[in-house]
Scaffold this motif. Structure first.
Motif, short mmCIF file in Angstrom:
data_model
loop_
_atom_site.label_atom_id
_atom_site.label_comp_id
_atom_site.label_asym_id
_atom_site.label_seq_id
_atom_site.Cartn_x
_atom_site.Cartn_y
_atom_site.Cartn_z
N ARG A 215 0.83 -1.22 0.00
CA ARG A 215 0.00 0.00 0.00
C ARG A 215 0.86 1.26 0.00
O ARG A 215 0.59 2.22 -0.72
CB ARG A 215 -0.93 -0.02 1.23
N ILE A 216 1.92 1.24 0.81
CA ILE A 216 2.81 2.40 0.86
C ILE A 216 3.54 2.55 -0.48
O ILE A 216 3.69 3.68 -0.99
CB ILE A 216 3.82 2.24 2.02
N ALA A 217 3.98 1.43 -1.06
CA ALA A 217 4.70 1.49 -2.34
C ALA A 217 3.84 2.13 -3.43
O ALA A 217 4.34 2.90 -4.27
CB ALA A 217 5.13 0.09 -2.76
N ARG A 218 2.55 1.83 -3.41
CA ARG A 218 1.66 2.40 -4.44
C ARG A 218 1.53 3.92 -4.30
O ARG A 218 1.23 4.60 -5.30
CB ARG A 218 0.26 1.77 -4.33
N ASN A 219 1.73 4.43 -3.10
CA ASN A 219 1.46 5.85 -2.85
C ASN A 219 2.72 6.71 -2.75
O ASN A 219 2.60 7.92 -2.55
CB ASN A 219 0.64 5.99 -1.57
#
Length: 221
Positions: A215-219
């Motif tokens: 999730r963090i990687a996507r953002n």
């Protein structure tokens, strides 16, 4: 650590490279010691000298928020962590936040590690790894400051292991005192030439940690 303090620390970390909700970076450093009388071979690390491991979590300003010392130099970083109080208390301490560690540590909801580079990382995962490493680099600077300021930590010639451990923790406390009082120690910074432990911590996949990392990687931008 109360919620307001966690929020303030996370904001300071995020100002660096944009990694959200970070309240610390973890790593271990080796302190050379005189070979102990009991089981000396266990203290020989991968660079062939006797040492004990000092595991620390540092904040954005290089001060230490958690320290654990004493395990033999031959012991893997992940095992040191699993035998520290932080392993059992990490989720309670971090709550919705997290600590950053390198690939030697297990991925947890409260301890985020890089994606393992298997040669097929996506651009998103590579960006995550780069920002993760840039944010986590503060722990290497903290160790460089610590050993530059207290040069005795390059080699502790003591008869008892407990004395070596006590000296290591005392130096961490004094380091924090200096940081708190505005002595950032730039003149003491030393390069860290220790071996880099590239072993990947194996074990059961932590699904919540994996999902959080994705999730963090996507953002990240």
């Amino acid at each position: 650590m109360d919620n307001r303090l966690q929020f303030n620390i996370a904001c300071k970390f995020q100002e660096n490279r944009g990694f959200p909700n970070v309240i610390g970076a973890i790593d271990g450093t080796h302190i050379q010691i005189t070979p102990p009388a009991e089981h000396p071979q266990a203290y020989v690390n991968r660079k062939s000298y006797h040492s004990i491991v000092l595991q620390c979590v540092c904040l954005h300003d290089t001060s230490f928020s958690n320290c654990f010392i004493g395990w033999p130099g031959s012991v893997h970083d992940a095992r040191v962590l699993k035998n520290s109080d932080l392993w059992n208390e990490g989720q309670n301490i971090c709550a919705d936040h997290h600590i950053l560690g390198d690939g030697a540590y297990p991925l947890k909801n409260w301890l985020l590690t890089p994606y393992r580079d298997n040669g097929h990382l996506t651009a998103e995962q590579k960006r995550y790894n780069f920002i993760h490493a840039s944010t986590r680099a503060v722990i290497e600077r903290a160790f460089g400051l610590l050993k530059g300021r207290f040069r005795r930590l390059h080699y502790l010639e003591t008869k008892k292991l407990q004395t070596s451990c006590d000296i290591g923790i005392a130096c961490c406390v004094l380091h924090n005192f200096c940081i708190k009082h505005g002595d950032n120690g730039d003149e003491f910074v030393e390069e860290q030439f220790e071996y880099i432990n590239n072993d990947i911590a194996m074990g059961a996949v932590d699904e919540t940690g994996s999902a959080k990392r994705d999730r963090i990687a996507r953002n990240l931008h």
